[in-house]
Write an enzyme that holds these catalytic residues in place. Structure first.
Site, PDB file in Angstrom:
ATOM      1  N   ARG A 133       0.790  -1.231   0.000  1.00  0.00           N
ATOM      2  CA  ARG A 133       0.000   0.000   0.000  1.00  0.00           C
ATOM      3  C   ARG A 133       0.820   1.278   0.000  1.00  0.00           C
ATOM      4  O   ARG A 133       0.266   2.363   0.041  1.00  0.00           O
ATOM      5  CB  ARG A 133      -0.979  -0.022   1.183  1.00  0.00           C
ATOM      6  CG  ARG A 133      -1.937  -1.198   1.070  1.00  0.00           C
ATOM      7  CD  ARG A 133      -3.016  -1.232   2.114  1.00  0.00           C
ATOM      8  NE  ARG A 133      -3.912  -2.334   1.845  1.00  0.00           N
ATOM      9  CZ  ARG A 133      -3.862  -3.542   2.434  1.00  0.00           C
ATOM     10  NH1 ARG A 133      -2.939  -3.776   3.353  1.00  0.00           N
ATOM     11  NH2 ARG A 133      -4.710  -4.483   2.098  1.00  0.00           N
ATOM     12  N   SER A 192       1.097  -7.801   9.703  1.00  0.00           N
ATOM     13  CA  SER A 192      -0.074  -8.456   9.126  1.00  0.00           C
ATOM     14  C   SER A 192      -0.036  -9.940   9.461  1.00  0.00           C
ATOM     15  O   SER A 192       1.007 -10.494   9.806  1.00  0.00           O
ATOM     16  CB  SER A 192      -0.079  -8.283   7.597  1.00  0.00           C
ATOM     17  OG  SER A 192      -0.012  -6.923   7.227  1.00  0.00           O
ATOM     18  N   GLY A 193      -1.203 -10.595   9.331  1.00  0.00           N
ATOM     19  CA  GLY A 193      -1.248 -12.038   9.553  1.00  0.00           C
ATOM     20  C   GLY A 193      -2.312 -12.472  10.531  1.00  0.00           C
ATOM     21  O   GLY A 193      -2.200 -13.539  11.142  1.00  0.00           O
ATOM     22  N   GLU A 195      -5.102 -13.847  10.401  1.00  0.00           N
ATOM     23  CA  GLU A 195      -5.794 -15.134  10.209  1.00  0.00           C
ATOM     24  C   GLU A 195      -4.897 -16.326  10.530  1.00  0.00           C
ATOM     25  O   GLU A 195      -5.288 -17.476  10.320  1.00  0.00           O
ATOM     26  CB  GLU A 195      -6.304 -15.240   8.767  1.00  0.00           C
ATOM     27  CG  GLU A 195      -7.646 -14.563   8.560  1.00  0.00           C
ATOM     28  CD  GLU A 195      -7.644 -13.092   8.908  1.00  0.00           C
ATOM     29  OE1 GLU A 195      -8.307 -12.726   9.905  1.00  0.00           O
ATOM     30  OE2 GLU A 195      -6.996 -12.304   8.210  1.00  0.00           O
ATOM     31  N   ASN A 272      -8.811  -8.249  14.092  1.00  0.00           N
ATOM     32  CA  ASN A 272      -9.679  -9.227  14.760  1.00  0.00           C
ATOM     33  C   ASN A 272      -8.908 -10.069  15.769  1.00  0.00           C
ATOM     34  O   ASN A 272      -7.731 -10.371  15.588  1.00  0.00           O
ATOM     35  CB  ASN A 272     -10.309 -10.159  13.723  1.00  0.00           C
ATOM     36  CG  ASN A 272      -9.262 -10.899  12.905  1.00  0.00           C
ATOM     37  OD1 ASN A 272      -8.681 -10.328  11.985  1.00  0.00           O
ATOM     38  ND2 ASN A 272      -9.016 -12.165  13.224  1.00  0.00           N
ATOM     39  N   ASP A 323     -15.236 -11.075  12.458  1.00  0.00           N
ATOM     40  CA  ASP A 323     -14.036 -10.591  11.771  1.00  0.00           C
ATOM     41  C   ASP A 323     -14.135  -9.108  11.468  1.00  0.00           C
ATOM     42  O   ASP A 323     -13.713  -8.656  10.407  1.00  0.00           O
ATOM     43  CB  ASP A 323     -13.752 -11.387  10.488  1.00  0.00           C
ATOM     44  CG  ASP A 323     -12.387 -11.026   9.891  1.00  0.00           C
ATOM     45  OD1 ASP A 323     -11.447 -10.830  10.670  1.00  0.00           O
ATOM     46  OD2 ASP A 323     -12.279 -10.924   8.658  1.00  0.00           O
ATOM     47  N   ASP A 325     -12.385  -6.318  11.945  1.00  0.00           N
ATOM     48  CA  ASP A 325     -11.106  -5.714  12.312  1.00  0.00           C
ATOM     49  C   ASP A 325     -11.308  -4.270  12.778  1.00  0.00           C
ATOM     50  O   ASP A 325     -12.151  -3.552  12.252  1.00  0.00           O
ATOM     51  CB  ASP A 325     -10.174  -5.680  11.101  1.00  0.00           C
ATOM     52  CG  ASP A 325      -9.490  -7.014  10.871  1.00  0.00           C
ATOM     53  OD1 ASP A 325     -10.035  -8.031  11.290  1.00  0.00           O
ATOM     54  OD2 ASP A 325      -8.403  -7.023  10.253  1.00  0.00           O
ATOM     55  N   ARG A 347     -15.087  -1.360  10.267  1.00  0.00           N
ATOM     56  CA  ARG A 347     -15.542  -2.499   9.466  1.00  0.00           C
ATOM     57  C   ARG A 347     -16.937  -2.959   9.909  1.00  0.00           C
ATOM     58  O   ARG A 347     -17.692  -3.518   9.128  1.00  0.00           O
ATOM     59  CB  ARG A 347     -14.535  -3.638   9.635  1.00  0.00           C
ATOM     60  CG  ARG A 347     -14.531  -4.650   8.543  1.00  0.00           C
ATOM     61  CD  ARG A 347     -13.114  -5.079   8.273  1.00  0.00           C
ATOM     62  NE  ARG A 347     -12.995  -6.508   8.065  1.00  0.00           N
ATOM     63  CZ  ARG A 347     -11.855  -7.111   7.765  1.00  0.00           C
ATOM     64  NH1 ARG A 347     -10.736  -6.403   7.668  1.00  0.00           N
ATOM     65  NH2 ARG A 347     -11.791  -8.420   7.566  1.00  0.00           N
TER      66      ARG A 347
END
Length: 594
Positions: A133, A192-193, A195, A272, A323, A325, A347
């Site tokens: 991004r 990030s990560g 999940e 999340n 979920d 976030d 969200r």
């Protein structure tokens, strides 16, 4: 001939001087980025992330004369989602691309100056496409993160690697996709990560050397560090988590952060909690002495930039189970009464107004048409849950491998996902890219395994209306009123920019890059880019002319996770082209005479 040689030498000298000038981005440049027009040196056009430009040469009357200046192809087979925001400094543009690439481009001609490819290892685990991004500029360096969870500093003039530091272990599911944040000689990143059962964290490094200064985990029970030593624990061990679930508690800080100079506060969102299955975290049915809120997941968190200590937090979705976030950007603004506020579109479908002094709750209102998981927000900012619309409890007590399926809106991809909104000082409105969709959702048993998905839930996303999914809304933060709405057939997944010229820019997956009237929502100009626009537009002034740039390249989470919605847009073409437009002086003068 002598005149030619003299001119050539002068051009060479000027070019060398420009190279030297562009090699340095100062703290003052970064602090003033929202007010200056010749460069764009921060992600969000200022660390407050308003994405508003004071330029007005390009306006409601002149935008029809906006024409393409040049196009730059990222080339090769590495297309996929292109979500970058360009940066511009002294005639050089820097963009990131899918698969962790970074380019330096002549902003006048579109000619590539250099390219860096991170050369990713096998086995990376990005959840939501191979996007990046954006980058950060400071001093003589350009910085960006990679999908194997590294932070790279490059020489801005040559693209040579200055240092390369590991944020976390990609084999455990960590990655990095956000633009870093620069403050006072520190480069500040998230991770990030979410999940994969990782632990969200904010890290601050010396921007010159890459050495860690502090870390702040987002999940209770984990220790922060300061100058290589343990500092303080985040929260209180097991205050809102059962057993050892805090050890893989999620809360990824995957969208980066903002900075408020007036309170000297970094603000990051935490994603999340892990796993998605809220019953396993006691969020489906809190037990005595444990609220099941699972702090600090699904929260906005204010941090001291010098030490990483938590100054305040606001949890948008306690007892999270859909979920939702809490990572969406937090934008500082001053309301009509002079109050210092934050705005954030979650969200979960609610837009929140917070006090900038301490992150305290001020107000909240829906920014999507259908919200089924909660009846509303109470006076403290806490949601009023509709427990019947929480995904059901799976096998532990029911004997069924799959819990009861419920329908919830918005879907887990959110009323608003990562795509950044804009606040206009011209109108006092927020321009929020949103999506109207819901989901069938159910819970499943799950156990943690390093490097494996850690969700414990299944889902199917469904559109709610026949005539649109995407919805760009102009929202008054004082009243919650939707001043105008633009409906789009496919989901909106790109960023928004507003200007003093009375314009709002964004793009669509169908490839249209559009300028709207900021007061009425009337479409004033559009351009077909050839692929879906999921990038973030910018504008700047160069050689006395106003330029606008956006990247085109369909991808991101929608085609990977969208279910029925993804099928609706599976005809869309991928691509990887940076389009740059300008308003030529002659046409601007013509428009002013007319």
């Amino acid at each position: 001939m002598n005149r030619f040689i003299a001119a050539a030498c002068a051009t060479l000298i000027a070019g060398t001087a420009a190279q030297a000038a562009r090699a340095q981005v100062t703290d003052e440049d970064i602090a003033n980025d929202a007010a200056t027009v010749e460069d764009v040196v921060t992600h969000g056009r200022g660390r407050g992330l308003q994405r508003y430009s004071p330029l007005d040469t390009l306006n409601r009357e002149t935008v029809e004369y906006l024409i393409p200046a040049w196009a730059f192809s990222l080339g090769g087979e590495k297309q996929r989602g292109q979500e970058t925001q360009p940066l511009v400094k002294d005639g050089v543009m820097y963009i990131t691309g899918s698969y962790s690439r970074l380019y330096a481009i002549d902003a006048r001609t579109g000619q590539e100056l250099w390219q860096y490819d991170a050369r990713l290892p096998e086995g990376i685990l990005p959840c939501c496409d191979v996007v990046n991004r954006g980058a950060a500029l400071w001093g003589d360096k350009v910085y960006f993160g990679t999908l194997d969870a590294r932070l790279v500093a490059l020489d801005a003039k040559t693209g040579d690697v200055v240092w390369n530091k590991k944020i976390a272990d990609y084999k455990e599911g960590y990655s990095y996709t956000a633009a870093p944040l620069i403050h006072n000689g520190l480069i500040i990143t998230g991770n990030s990560g979410g999940e994969f059962g990782i632990v969200g964290e904010v890290q601050a490094r010396d921007a010159e050397t890459g050495e860690l200064v502090w870390t702040r985990p987002m999940i209770e029970g984990h220790m922060g560090t300061l100058n290589g030593e343990e500092s303080t624990m985040t929260g209180t061990l097991n205050a809102t988590w059962p057993g050892d679930m805090w050890k893989q508690g999620g809360g990824a800080t995957w969208l980066g952060g903002s900075y408020d100079a007036e309170t000297d506060t970094l603000v990051f969102g935490a994603g999340n909690p892990a796993p998605w299955n809220s019953w396993l975290r006691n969020a489906g049915e809190p037990v005595e002495g444990n609220t099941g809120d699972n702090l600090y997941a699904a929260s906005r968190v204010g941090l001291d930039p010098a030490t990483g200590e938590i100054k305040w937090h606001f949890q948008t979705t306690p007892r999270e189970g859909w979920d939702f976030d809490g990572v969406n950007e937090v934008v500082g603004f001053t309301d009509k009464d002079g109050n210092k506020r934050y705005g954030t579109a979650d969200r979960n479908g609610f837009f929140y107004v917070l006090d900038r002094a301490d992150g305290g709750y001020v107000d909240a209102f829906p920014f999507v048409k259908d919200i089924t998981w909660a009846e509303g927000i109470d006076d403290t900012g806490r949601p009023i849950f509709v427990e019947a619309n929480r995904p059901g409890r799976p096998a532990e007590l029911t004997g069924e491998a799959k819990g009861e399926t419920i329908f919830a809106a918005p879907s887990f991809l959110g009323g608003k996902n990562w795509m950044p909104m804009s606040y206009s000082e011209n109108t006092g409105l927020f321009y929020v890219p949103s999506n109207e969709w819901g989901m069938d959702m159910w819970n499943e048993p799950v156990t943690y395994k390093k490097g494996a998905a850690y969700m414990g839930a299944g889902f199917t996303i469904k559109p709610l209306y026949e005539d649109h999914i995407g919805s760009l809304k102009a929202i008054d933060p004082a009243t919650g009123e939707w001043v105008w709405e633009f409906k789009n057939d496919a989901p909106l997944w790109g960023g928004v920019m507003s200007t003093k010229g009375g314009l709002v820019f964004t793009g669509t997956p169908e490839g249209r890059f559009i300028a709207f009237d900021d007061a009425t929502g009337e479409e004033l100009w559009s351009f077909q880019t050839g692929s879906g626009v999921v990038g973030q537009p910018i504008t700047w002034e160069q050689d006395g002319e106003q330029y606008v740039s956006v990247i085109s390249g369909w991808g991101g989470a929608v085609p990977l996770w969208g279910g029925e919605v993804a099928k609706k847009v599976n005809f869309l073409n991928q691509g990887a082209t940076l389009w740059t437009f300008k308003l030529p002086k002659a046409l601007a003068e013509l428009a002013s005479t007319q």
